[in-house]
Design a protein around this motif. Structure first.
Motif, PDB file in Angstrom:
ATOM      1  N   LYS A  40       0.824  -1.220   0.000  1.00  0.00           N
ATOM      2  CA  LYS A  40       0.000   0.000   0.000  1.00  0.00           C
ATOM      3  C   LYS A  40       0.854   1.266   0.000  1.00  0.00           C
ATOM      4  O   LYS A  40       0.631   2.178  -0.796  1.00  0.00           O
ATOM      5  CB  LYS A  40      -0.951   0.006   1.208  1.00  0.00           C
ATOM      6  CG  LYS A  40      -1.874  -1.195   1.276  1.00  0.00           C
ATOM      7  CD  LYS A  40      -2.824  -1.137   2.451  1.00  0.00           C
ATOM      8  CE  LYS A  40      -2.171  -1.114   3.811  1.00  0.00           C
ATOM      9  NZ  LYS A  40      -1.404  -2.337   4.135  1.00  0.00           N
ATOM     10  N   SER A  41       1.834   1.322   0.897  1.00  0.00           N
ATOM     11  CA  SER A  41       2.702   2.514   0.937  1.00  0.00           C
ATOM     12  C   SER A  41       3.480   2.637  -0.368  1.00  0.00           C
ATOM     13  O   SER A  41       3.740   3.747  -0.851  1.00  0.00           O
ATOM     14  CB  SER A  41       3.676   2.436   2.118  1.00  0.00           C
ATOM     15  OG  SER A  41       2.961   2.380   3.329  1.00  0.00           O
ATOM     16  N   THR A  42       3.840   1.501  -0.933  1.00  0.00           N
ATOM     17  CA  THR A  42       4.548   1.487  -2.212  1.00  0.00           C
ATOM     18  C   THR A  42       3.721   2.176  -3.300  1.00  0.00           C
ATOM     19  O   THR A  42       4.259   2.928  -4.116  1.00  0.00           O
ATOM     20  CB  THR A  42       4.866   0.019  -2.601  1.00  0.00           C
ATOM     21  OG1 THR A  42       5.704  -0.537  -1.587  1.00  0.00           O
ATOM     22  CG2 THR A  42       5.543  -0.078  -3.944  1.00  0.00           C
ATOM     23  N   PHE A  84       2.147  11.317   5.762  1.00  0.00           N
ATOM     24  CA  PHE A  84       2.804  10.030   6.013  1.00  0.00           C
ATOM     25  C   PHE A  84       2.256   9.390   7.283  1.00  0.00           C
ATOM     26  O   PHE A  84       1.716  10.066   8.159  1.00  0.00           O
ATOM     27  CB  PHE A  84       4.322  10.231   6.136  1.00  0.00           C
ATOM     28  CG  PHE A  84       4.979  10.636   4.848  1.00  0.00           C
ATOM     29  CD1 PHE A  84       5.214   9.697   3.852  1.00  0.00           C
ATOM     30  CD2 PHE A  84       5.337  11.951   4.618  1.00  0.00           C
ATOM     31  CE1 PHE A  84       5.808  10.073   2.650  1.00  0.00           C
ATOM     32  CE2 PHE A  84       5.942  12.339   3.420  1.00  0.00           C
ATOM     33  CZ  PHE A  84       6.172  11.390   2.432  1.00  0.00           C
ATOM     34  N   GLN A  85       2.459   8.073   7.355  1.00  0.00           N
ATOM     35  CA  GLN A  85       1.927   7.326   8.489  1.00  0.00           C
ATOM     36  C   GLN A  85       2.421   7.875   9.832  1.00  0.00           C
ATOM     37  O   GLN A  85       1.645   8.081  10.745  1.00  0.00           O
ATOM     38  CB  GLN A  85       2.306   5.852   8.345  1.00  0.00           C
ATOM     39  CG  GLN A  85       1.660   4.988   9.409  1.00  0.00           C
ATOM     40  CD  GLN A  85       1.789   3.502   9.118  1.00  0.00           C
ATOM     41  OE1 GLN A  85       2.290   3.093   8.062  1.00  0.00           O
ATOM     42  NE2 GLN A  85       1.335   2.702  10.044  1.00  0.00           N
ATOM     43  N   GLY A  86       3.709   8.149   9.921  1.00  0.00           N
ATOM     44  CA  GLY A  86       4.258   8.694  11.177  1.00  0.00           C
ATOM     45  C   GLY A  86       4.270  10.212  11.204  1.00  0.00           C
ATOM     46  O   GLY A  86       4.935  10.822  12.030  1.00  0.00           O
ATOM     47  N   PHE A 161      -3.068   9.912   1.960  1.00  0.00           N
ATOM     48  CA  PHE A 161      -2.892   9.566   3.373  1.00  0.00           C
ATOM     49  C   PHE A 161      -2.398   8.141   3.500  1.00  0.00           C
ATOM     50  O   PHE A 161      -3.021   7.220   2.968  1.00  0.00           O
ATOM     51  CB  PHE A 161      -4.230   9.627   4.121  1.00  0.00           C
ATOM     52  CG  PHE A 161      -4.844  10.985   4.226  1.00  0.00           C
ATOM     53  CD1 PHE A 161      -4.585  11.789   5.329  1.00  0.00           C
ATOM     54  CD2 PHE A 161      -5.711  11.448   3.254  1.00  0.00           C
ATOM     55  CE1 PHE A 161      -5.174  13.038   5.444  1.00  0.00           C
ATOM     56  CE2 PHE A 161      -6.302  12.698   3.369  1.00  0.00           C
ATOM     57  CZ  PHE A 161      -6.029  13.495   4.463  1.00  0.00           C
ATOM     58  N   ASP A 162      -1.320   7.955   4.244  1.00  0.00           N
ATOM     59  CA  ASP A 162      -0.859   6.596   4.535  1.00  0.00           C
ATOM     60  C   ASP A 162      -1.336   6.221   5.930  1.00  0.00           C
ATOM     61  O   ASP A 162      -0.846   6.762   6.922  1.00  0.00           O
ATOM     62  CB  ASP A 162       0.671   6.519   4.430  1.00  0.00           C
ATOM     63  CG  ASP A 162       1.154   5.083   4.327  1.00  0.00           C
ATOM     64  OD1 ASP A 162       0.366   4.160   4.636  1.00  0.00           O
ATOM     65  OD2 ASP A 162       2.319   4.882   3.935  1.00  0.00           O
ATOM     66  N   GLU A 163      -2.309   5.316   6.000  1.00  0.00           N
ATOM     67  CA  GLU A 163      -2.865   4.835   7.280  1.00  0.00           C
ATOM     68  C   GLU A 163      -3.185   6.003   8.227  1.00  0.00           C
ATOM     69  O   GLU A 163      -2.601   6.109   9.315  1.00  0.00           O
ATOM     70  CB  GLU A 163      -1.869   3.885   7.964  1.00  0.00           C
ATOM     71  CG  GLU A 163      -1.339   2.784   7.050  1.00  0.00           C
ATOM     72  CD  GLU A 163      -2.030   1.437   7.243  1.00  0.00           C
ATOM     73  OE1 GLU A 163      -2.988   1.367   8.041  1.00  0.00           O
ATOM     74  OE2 GLU A 163      -1.629   0.478   6.565  1.00  0.00           O
TER      75      GLU A 163
HETATM   76 MG   LIG Z   1       2.478   0.941   4.708  1.00  0.00          MG
END
Ligand SMILES: [Mg+2]
Ligand SMILES: Nc1ncnc2c1ncn2[C@@H]1O[C@H](COP(=O)(O)OP(=O)(O)O)[C@@H](O)[C@H]1O
Length: 244
Positions: A40-42, A84-86, A161-163
């Motif tokens: 997914k992030s890819t 990003f996720q973080g 949006f990542d997660e």
């Molecule tokens: Mg990911």
């Protein structure tokens, strides 16, 4: 607005994405749902031109960016905010400086215009009074709002949006999901969000694509997910847990 066409992506010999195609239209909230490690992030990195596919093409606004080099990608990336996720905030910069950093780096704007835009986004993100604090002093939900506000600073048409709700408590998660919906309803901003949380998909996504073992096994309006007879989708609908 964003399209991957027949994209194959390998890390070493491992095929992560196997000739996948996906389209994200303007003014739509599209979810990419899949288990952890599926790629997914890819996909988000490919959309931003941060990595290149082994084969296939990436289009943004009808332009094939697959072979674009770095400087040519900058204006493309400004069309897409990324969260990003973080969160990827600068820990040693204040909230205000986190907002102004990219404006100062990327656009030759006069200082009062930077100030004006930062003020606008701080207000939008509900962070007035926190301008001079460091990210570490804020809650997880507030840090996510900083990341969202910062992603909006170039007035993008689409936000990635990542997660977005990973690691947030249920109330903060709900607020972030509402914010994504508000951005679409009031500002006409499209969104792509990748997630492994099926409830988030039903809460806000107009459309959803399900990634499983290198392929999209579903890509349609969210309501139709219930009609799928794919065993993996049947199992996530009953268990609500995404494991390969
Ligand atoms: Mg990911
Ligand atoms: N830079 C990389 N080099 C090698 N393998 C990677 C790299 N980035 C991710 N991977 C692997 O590719 C797969 C997909 O990663 P990712 O897109 O981060 O998955 P997801 O976001 O769905 O959890 C995972 O197995 C991960 O370990």
């Amino acid at each position: 607005m964003i399209e991957l066409r027949n994209v194959t992506l390998k890390y070493g010999e491992k095929i992560i994405l196997d000739k996948v195609s996906i389209e994200v239209k303007d003014n739509t909230i599209k979810a990419i749902l899949g288990p952890s490690g599926v790629g997914k992030s890819t996909i988000l990195k490919l959309m931003l031109g941060l990595i290149k596919p082994n084969s296939g093409q990436v289009f943004v606004d009808g332009v094939d960016i697959t072979n674009f080099k770095e400087p040519d990608l900058y204006p493309i990336r400004r069309k897409m905010g990324i969260v990003f996720q973080g969160n990827a905030l600068f820990d040693s910069l204040t909230i205000g400086q986190n907002f102004s950093f990219f404006l100062r780096e990327n656009l030759r704007l006069p200082e009062d215009e930077i100030e004006r835009r930062v003020c606008e986004q701080i207000k939008f993100a509900g962070l007035e009074g926190y301008e001079d604090q460091l990210p570490e002093s804020l809650s997880g939900g507030m840090r996510k709002r900083v990341a969202i506000g910062r992603a909006l600073i170039f007035n993008p048409k689409m936000i990635l949006f990542d997660e977005p709700t990973a690691g947030l408590d249920p109330v903060s998660s709900r607020k972030i999901l509402n914010l994504i919906t508000d951005l679409r309803n009031h500002n006409g901003l499209g969104a792509v969000f990748v997630t492994h949380i099926i409830d988030d998909v039903f809460a806000i996504a107009d459309r959803v694509a399900v990634l499983y073992k290198g392929k999209f096994i579903f890509d349609d309006v969210t309501e139709k997910l219930h009609e799928s007879d794919h065993p993996f989708i049947r199992s996530i609908l009953s268990d609500k847990i995404l494991e390969i």
